[in-house]
Design a protein around this motif. Structure first.
Motif, short mmCIF file in Angstrom:
data_model
loop_
_atom_site.label_atom_id
_atom_site.label_comp_id
_atom_site.label_asym_id
_atom_site.label_seq_id
_atom_site.Cartn_x
_atom_site.Cartn_y
_atom_site.Cartn_z
N ARG A 212 0.84 -1.20 0.00
CA ARG A 212 0.00 0.00 0.00
C ARG A 212 0.87 1.25 0.00
O ARG A 212 1.93 1.26 0.62
CB ARG A 212 -0.91 0.01 1.24
CG ARG A 212 -2.12 -0.89 1.14
CD ARG A 212 -2.81 -1.04 2.48
NE ARG A 212 -2.20 -2.10 3.27
CZ ARG A 212 -2.52 -2.38 4.53
NH1 ARG A 212 -3.43 -1.63 5.15
NH2 ARG A 212 -1.93 -3.36 5.18
N SER A 213 0.41 2.29 -0.66
CA SER A 213 1.17 3.54 -0.74
C SER A 213 0.78 4.53 0.35
O SER A 213 1.43 5.55 0.53
CB SER A 213 0.97 4.20 -2.11
OG SER A 213 -0.41 4.49 -2.32
N GLU A 214 -0.29 4.22 1.11
CA GLU A 214 -0.67 5.08 2.23
C GLU A 214 -1.41 4.26 3.27
O GLU A 214 -1.93 3.18 2.98
CB GLU A 214 -1.53 6.26 1.76
CG GLU A 214 -2.85 5.88 1.14
CD GLU A 214 -3.66 7.09 0.69
OE1 GLU A 214 -4.91 6.98 0.67
OE2 GLU A 214 -3.05 8.13 0.36
N ARG A 215 -1.44 4.78 4.49
CA ARG A 215 -2.14 4.14 5.60
C ARG A 215 -3.08 5.15 6.26
O ARG A 215 -2.80 6.35 6.28
CB ARG A 215 -1.14 3.63 6.65
CG ARG A 215 -0.14 2.58 6.12
CD ARG A 215 -0.80 1.26 5.84
NE ARG A 215 0.14 0.27 5.34
CZ ARG A 215 0.38 -0.89 5.94
NH1 ARG A 215 -0.24 -1.21 7.06
NH2 ARG A 215 1.22 -1.74 5.39
N THR A 216 -4.18 4.65 6.84
CA THR A 216 -5.17 5.50 7.49
C THR A 216 -5.09 5.33 9.00
O THR A 216 -5.18 4.21 9.51
CB THR A 216 -6.59 5.16 7.00
OG1 THR A 216 -6.65 5.30 5.58
CG2 THR A 216 -7.62 6.08 7.65
N ILE A 217 -4.92 6.43 9.71
CA ILE A 217 -4.81 6.40 11.16
C ILE A 217 -6.16 5.99 11.76
O ILE A 217 -7.21 6.54 11.38
CB ILE A 217 -4.37 7.76 11.70
CG1 ILE A 217 -2.98 8.11 11.15
CG2 ILE A 217 -4.35 7.76 13.24
CD1 ILE A 217 -2.50 9.49 11.52
#
Length: 377
Positions: A212-217
């Motif tokens: 994945r290129s981003e993560r969600t807090i």
């Protein structure tokens, strides 16, 4: 490697960095009041330092510069983010203070080497997490190996699988930047345990990926905010020990769960299931050659009911010229191993490990009361 800190007197500690992990150290320090005196805390956010001082009697909230200059601080506990570990350690050493840091020892082996060289020149001690290897889980497994219960060790597997720290950590950004990732974050527990169990490592091979290129807090005031991923989040390595044993390492922020034990050690006469090296205790199980089932071994070594901070108490009693069990040489060796696994993943070639670290001296089965009595004798 330096002068002893504890010759029947308290070791006076100052903490730099009052983030989430500080709570675990404070809990241990409250138990260690006959060994360790916490005298000062500092943080880039003065409010966080003040909150600790307000909750811990006799502790002063200072700036980082004031803490480093304080005459009553003998040892600095460095709980800053990994990118700042070396800078803070070097400043503490320059001020004549011993240092114990959270893992890793530094962001790179080059920085870590500078820390060790500065400490040796200054005659101070360097210790580094994880000190989980001093607990009854890993130490009971070490004793089983030393007692010959599995015969000659042949191989090990070490597995850490989680879908990512952003699910629980309110500020997970650094986990997904260079210097972060599952190997440099969680690998110190596993590599340090493997060296403690099987001895130093001489070469490695690695492979890595990220999904994945981003993560969600997922929690805290920034819940729902996304953070970019700029480092690999699934890493596999093969570690060749000087003894000839081979360890396979899997560290992942991408997968969900593993059912297998965190560490397994396989020998000619049996196999050991070793508990989570991120914990201090846990059952050690043996499946002996010819047995019909796993046998849970009695707790037989290590600091009983230990927690984060026991490595500092252990370091404080280190004899002159001796290396602490949770010491800088082991932390440096683990860092070089991890850095080399990542380098191998990029190049596709095996990487030789240049450092070494003696398998740490075993910890006899010890209660806190016995440790206090020994340090005070």
């Amino acid at each position: 490697m330096g002068k002893p800190l504890n010759a029947g007197e308290h070791t006076r500690v100052g903490i730099i960095g009052c983030g989430k992990i500080v709570e675990q150290y404070l809990a241990s320090f409250r138990r260690f009041q006959d060994l360790i005196s916490l005298v000062a805390v500092a943080d880039l956010d003065p409010a966080r330092a003040q909150a600790v001082a307000d909750d811990y009697e006799g502790v002063r909230a200072l700036t980082v510069e004031e803490l480093l200059a304080a005459d009553d601080v003998e040892l600095v506990l460095n709980l800053t983010i990994p990118a700042a570990h070396a800078d803070v350690a070097l400043k503490a050493i320059a001020a004549g203070k011993s240092v114990y840091g959270e893992k890793p020892l530094a962001a790179t082996t080059a920085e870590a080497r500078e820390v060790l060289e500065a400490a040796e020149a200054a005659g101070v001690l360097v210790g580094c997490a994880p000190d989980t290897v001093l607990g009854t889980g890993i130490q009971t497994a070490c004793k089983a190996i030393d007692d010959g219960l599995i015969g000659r060790p042949i191989s090990a597997t070490a597995t850490m699988v989680t879908p990512g720290h952003e699910r629980w950590h309110p500020n997970p950004d650094f986990y997904y930047q260079p210097g972060g990732g599952p190997l440099l974050d969680m690998g110190p527990y596993y590599v340090s345990a493997l060296v403690t169990l099987l001895g130093p490592i001489v070469s490695v091979m690695g492979a890595a990926s990220h999904t994945r290129s981003e993560r969600t807090i997922g929690s805290g005031p920034r819940e729902g905010e996304t953070v970019p991923v700029t480092t690999d989040t699934h890493v596999t390595g093969v570690l060749v020990h000087a003894s000839g044993a081979l360890s396979t390492l899997v560290m992942s922020f991408d997968a969900v769960k593993t059912k297998s034990p965190n560490i397994e050690i396989h020998g000619e006469l049996g196999s050991l299931a070793v508990p989570d090296p991120n914990h201090f205790d846990g059952d050690v199980q043996l499946f002996a050659l010819g047995a019909e089932d796993w046998q849970t071994l009695p707790v037989s070594a290590g600091y009983v009911d230990s927690g984060r901070g026991f490595g500092i108490a252990d370091l404080a009693g280190t004899s002159p010229g001796s290396e602490p069990r949770a010491g800088g040489l082991l932390a440096y060796h683990a860092l070089e191993v991890m850095e080399s696994v990542l380098a191998s993943a990029k190049s596709g070639a095996a990487v030789k490990i240049h450092s070494t670290a003696a398998r740490p001296e075993a910890v006899e089965l010890t209660t806190l009361a016995a440790q206090v009595a020994e340090a005070s004798s």
